[in-house]
Motif scaffolding. Structure first.
Motif, short mmCIF file in Angstrom:
data_model
loop_
_atom_site.label_atom_id
_atom_site.label_comp_id
_atom_site.label_asym_id
_atom_site.label_seq_id
_atom_site.Cartn_x
_atom_site.Cartn_y
_atom_site.Cartn_z
N THR A 233 125.84 29.70 -34.78
CA THR A 233 126.11 28.60 -33.67
C THR A 233 125.17 27.98 -32.94
OG1 THR A 233 128.02 26.95 -33.84
CG2 THR A 233 128.17 29.38 -33.04
N SER A 234 124.96 26.47 -33.24
CA SER A 234 125.13 26.64 -31.46
C SER A 234 125.44 25.79 -30.39
CB SER A 234 123.51 24.85 -32.31
OG SER A 234 123.64 24.46 -30.90
N ASN B 33 118.44 14.40 -24.77
CA ASN B 33 118.27 12.51 -25.03
C ASN B 33 118.33 12.60 -26.45
OD1 ASN B 33 119.48 11.88 -22.23
ND2 ASN B 33 117.17 11.53 -21.67
N CYS B 34 117.60 11.44 -27.15
CA CYS B 34 117.44 10.83 -28.07
C CYS B 34 115.67 10.68 -28.65
CB CYS B 34 118.13 9.96 -29.06
SG CYS B 34 117.66 9.29 -30.76
N VAL C 135 115.03 11.76 -37.98
CA VAL C 135 115.69 13.00 -38.50
C VAL C 135 116.94 12.17 -38.66
CG1 VAL C 135 116.40 14.64 -38.92
CG2 VAL C 135 114.45 14.77 -38.21
N CYS C 136 117.97 12.38 -38.23
CA CYS C 136 119.70 11.80 -38.82
C CYS C 136 119.31 10.83 -39.67
CB CYS C 136 119.82 11.73 -36.91
SG CYS C 136 119.15 10.59 -36.56
N ASN D 204 119.76 19.02 -38.26
CA ASN D 204 118.67 19.05 -37.90
C ASN D 204 118.54 18.00 -36.80
OD1 ASN D 204 117.96 21.16 -39.41
ND2 ASN D 204 117.69 19.50 -41.45
N CYS D 205 119.89 17.30 -35.65
CA CYS D 205 118.90 17.30 -34.49
C CYS D 205 118.29 17.43 -33.82
CB CYS D 205 120.13 15.87 -34.60
SG CYS D 205 119.11 15.47 -32.64
N PRO D 206 117.16 17.34 -33.29
CA PRO D 206 116.18 18.25 -32.78
C PRO D 206 116.97 18.94 -30.80
CG PRO D 206 114.68 16.37 -33.60
CD PRO D 206 116.23 16.09 -33.98
#
Ligand code: SF4
Ligand code: SF4
Length: 434
Positions: A352-353, A359-360, A365-366, A408-410
């Motif tokens: 898990t992360s 910040n966006c 990607v989302c 997959n949000c960086p």
């Protein structure tokens, strides 16, 4: 025998499925615990009202909580014993719910309904209502209501996708209890007056596909392994080609979707005269010693389940009720099995992360991953600024909370939590007439 490939769906994501931890472990029946804590709110709608008192002796499958309204469900004892408390408990999900606590007296008795009078739709639906059956895939919507649509439907779709990583309970049931599922499906179809029955199964479950291929009156549709294939709208599109428009429900396009565990519960209620008192769930993750698929009495404490699975190993940093994509994170282990539980996950650092959001970066990607074609980054931003009108304008209410956007949000944004908050606020504003 009829098997065909499902329609491709261009959106959605590919997730590491981790099912190998216990996909080949047969379902084991966990012994009944010393004490059960049975919630009166295991479904969508009004909580059940306790119909027992402290000190009462109860028998397995005895009614202990009565439905209280149209959208509600009966609740039954899962063991024989004595009611020792009826109290509000705040569980690890953070919610406060009324529970009936029963201490096991070791008796091996149970109560059954009388044989069903006939197999008319009305009689079948009434038995399903009495037995306290709700959508056991997690939604918890009363099944009797779902099987009583106001319009005529033409297709019953059985959800055998089980696209959530780690979870294997539907898969095990599909290969171990195929005939029970088949019989439950037929009763659901009889209740709806439907002839066309489809079961959608992801391609990574060849044994389940083979198990259902022997039935001439069920069409098996092999679905691409893709997340969130198990969401009702996507399942309907990939199995029937019908699109459920935004803001509409499956019955608007003539379909009813039922979950694997729900149809088994229907079979037991109709043929075996049994009310719902147990469930099957997956206990997995690298933080539990022996990942397993278990049949568990409703109300079993999570701590008993952990002990039965050999205890915790390594460093569990996250406990989830359900799958990692749509499940709910828990604070501790004060949790009791509910009708709708599909699993408990004990995840270690490597699974898990825990990174803090940044910040966006407007990478998009989302939005690219969203199966509902929403712009999650904008909805999140409006939600965080309290601008719920714009969050709604950008489609917050169409979000199915699948978690594909955040996967997959960086920047590790908590997109689903923000959108879910916006949805609750919008509902509240509408309720208050604003
Ligand atoms: S994926 Fe994350 S960083 Fe990229 S636009 Fe969406 S919220 Fe922003
Ligand atoms: S915005 Fe909602 S529907 Fe779209 S990916 Fe995120 S959680 Fe899923």
């Amino acid at each position: 025998m009829s098997i065909r490939k499902g329609k491709p769906y261009p959106y959605g994501i590919h997730v590491k499925d981790m099912k190998e931890l216990c996909a080949e472990s047969p379902i084991i029946k966990m012994p009944a615990p010393k004490k059960v804590y049975i919630s009166m709110s295991q479904h969508i709608g009004a909580p059940a009202i306790p119909v027992v008192n402290v000190g009462d002796k109860v028998t397995k499958r005895q009614l202990i909580g009565k439905e209280s309204g149209m959208i509600s469900a009966n609740v039954f004892s899962s063991i024989c014993g004595t009611v020792t408390a009826i109290e509000d408990i705040v569980t690890a999900s953070g919610l406060k719910m009324k529970h009936v606590v029963i201490e096991n007296d070791g008796r091996d008795e149970e109560i059954f309904f009388d044989n069903i009078a006939d197999f008319e739709p009305k009689t079948i639906i009434e038995r399903i209502r009495l037995a306290g059956i709700v959508g056991l895939g997690g939604a918890g919507f009363p099944t009797a209501v779902k099987l009583s649509p106001s319009t005529k439907l033409d297709t019953l779709v059985i959800n055998g996708a089980e696209c959530e990583p780690y979870l294997n309970c539907d898969y095990r049931l599909m290969i171990e209890n195929t005939e029970d599922i088949y019989r439950g499906v037929k009763y659901a179809a009889m209740a709806l007056g439907i002839k066309k029955i489809i079961i959608g199964i992801e391609a990574n479950k060849p044994k389940a596909i083979e198990a259902f291929s022997k039935y001439d009156d069920i069409e098996v549709v092999v679905l691409k392994k893709q997340y969130p294939m198990g969401s009702e709208k996507h399942l309907i599109y990939c199995t029937t080609g019908k699109k459920v428009p935004c803001g509409k429900m499956p019955f608007d396009v003539g379909c009813c979707v039922q979950n694997i565990k729900t149809v088994i519960a229907i079979k037991h209620a109709i043929e075996d005269n049994k009310a719902l008192s147990s469930t099957v769930l997956t206990v997995s993750g690298k933080g539990i010693k022996t990942p397993m698929n278990l049949r568990i009495q409703i109300g079993t404490p999570l701590e008993d389940i952990i002990e039965f699975c050999g205890g915790l190993v390594g460093e569990t940093v996250k406990i989830i009720s359900g799958g990692p994509m749509m499940g709910k994170g828990m604070i501790g282990t004060k949790s009791f099995t509910r009708k709708t539980n599909s699993g408990y996950l004990f995840l270690t650092k490597e699974e898990t992360s825990l990174e803090e959001p940044t910040n966006c970066i407007n990478c998009g990607v989302c939005a690219k991953n969203c199966p509902m074609r929403l712009m999650p980054m904008y909805i999140e931003s409006y939600a965080l600024n309290g601008d719920y009108a714009n969050a709604e304008k950008y489609g917050a209410m169409n979000c199915i909370e699948c978690g594909s956007c955040a996967y997959n949000c960086p920047a590790k944004r908590s997109l689903v939590q923000s959108i879910s908050l916006a949805k609750n606020k919008i509902k509240e504003m509408k309720k208050n007439g604003r």
